[in-house]
Write a protein that holds these residues in place. Structure first.
Motif, PDB file in Angstrom:
ATOM      1  N   SER A   8       0.296  -1.103   0.037  1.00  0.00           N
ATOM      2  CA  SER A   8       0.274  -0.262  -0.244  1.00  0.00           C
ATOM      3  C   SER A   8       0.543   1.029   0.072  1.00  0.00           C
ATOM      4  O   SER A   8       1.661   1.414   0.713  1.00  0.00           O
ATOM      5  N   GLY A   9       0.853   2.197  -1.065  1.00  0.00           N
ATOM      6  CA  GLY A   9       1.391   3.478  -1.109  1.00  0.00           C
ATOM      7  C   GLY A   9       1.346   4.262  -0.016  1.00  0.00           C
ATOM      8  O   GLY A   9       1.294   5.794   0.073  1.00  0.00           O
ATOM      9  N   SER A  10      -0.057   4.137   0.764  1.00  0.00           N
ATOM     10  CA  SER A  10      -0.305   4.760   2.259  1.00  0.00           C
ATOM     11  C   SER A  10      -0.292   4.662   3.303  1.00  0.00           C
ATOM     12  O   SER A  10      -0.364   3.334   3.747  1.00  0.00           O
ATOM     13  N   SER A  75      -1.820   2.483  -4.463  1.00  0.00           N
ATOM     14  CA  SER A  75      -1.687   3.869  -4.272  1.00  0.00           C
ATOM     15  C   SER A  75      -2.249   4.966  -4.323  1.00  0.00           C
ATOM     16  O   SER A  75      -2.833   4.935  -5.263  1.00  0.00           O
ATOM     17  N   PHE A  86       6.506   5.822   0.806  1.00  0.00           N
ATOM     18  CA  PHE A  86       6.281   4.969  -1.248  1.00  0.00           C
ATOM     19  C   PHE A  86       7.811   4.454  -1.509  1.00  0.00           C
ATOM     20  O   PHE A  86       7.793   3.510  -1.898  1.00  0.00           O
TER      21      PHE A  86
END
Length: 178
Positions: A8-10, A75, A86
């Motif tokens: 996950s980009g978060s 993301s 990220f």
């Protein structure tokens, strides 16, 4: 057993991207294991001076991805780009030759987030990973307040996610075929 690593980009606690990846874990068909990587916040800033002998968190990430059959990425887009934490994680992976040709599903949770999606495709391709277009749908869950259970239970959301997993697993099988 095929293993897919979900990135996950978060960093957000209630991230739609992370919820989607956790739904993938719940939906994984028999013979497929999805592991959601949670270590991005613990990675130090990328430093080429220590890349050859990186901190343990980086070595663990590299080992996890090296052993994986494929990668699922979701993301958000921040200011038309990839979130900094990220991108930092990806920078630690750039020089890892053993990750070359890794098949990737690049799932977009917002149809409006085209800039980060394009940037991620470029970054991952430059790293030598194979972004599988057929395994990279838009599954619009951003800003809708859905948790992983809702995503997994909604056929309109779960269907494209299952399709992406199936295509990604097949892409890996195609690499392994003689």
């Amino acid at each position: 057993m095929k293993t897919l690593i979900a990135l996950s980009g978060s960093l957000r606690r209630d991230s739609a991207n992370t919820a989607l990846l956790r739904a993938a874990l719940a939906l994984a068909p028999p013979g497929v294991r999805v592991v959601v990587y949670e270590g991005t916040p613990m990675l130090p800033f990328f430093n080429p001076d220590i890349e050859a002998d990186p901190p343990s968190a980086v070595r663990e990430l590299r080992a996890l991805l090296s052993a994986a059959d494929g990668v699922i990425v979701a993301s958000p887009e921040y200011a038309h780009g990839v979130p900094g934490a990220f991108k930092n994680m990806l920078d630690w992976l750039v020089g890892c030759a053993e990750l070359g040709s890794k098949p990737v599903a690049l799932i977009n949770t917002s149809a409006r987030a085209v800039h980060a999606q394009a940037a991620l495709a470029e970054i991952l391709t430059t790293m030598g990973w194979r972004v599988i277009a057929a395994a990279s749908p838009v599954i619009a869950v951003a800003n809708r307040g859905f948790d992983q259970a809702h995503i997994a239970a909604d056929p309109a959301l779960a269907g494209p996610l299952l399709m992406a997993i199936g295509v990604l697993v097949q892409a890996d099988a195609d690499i392994d075929a003689p």
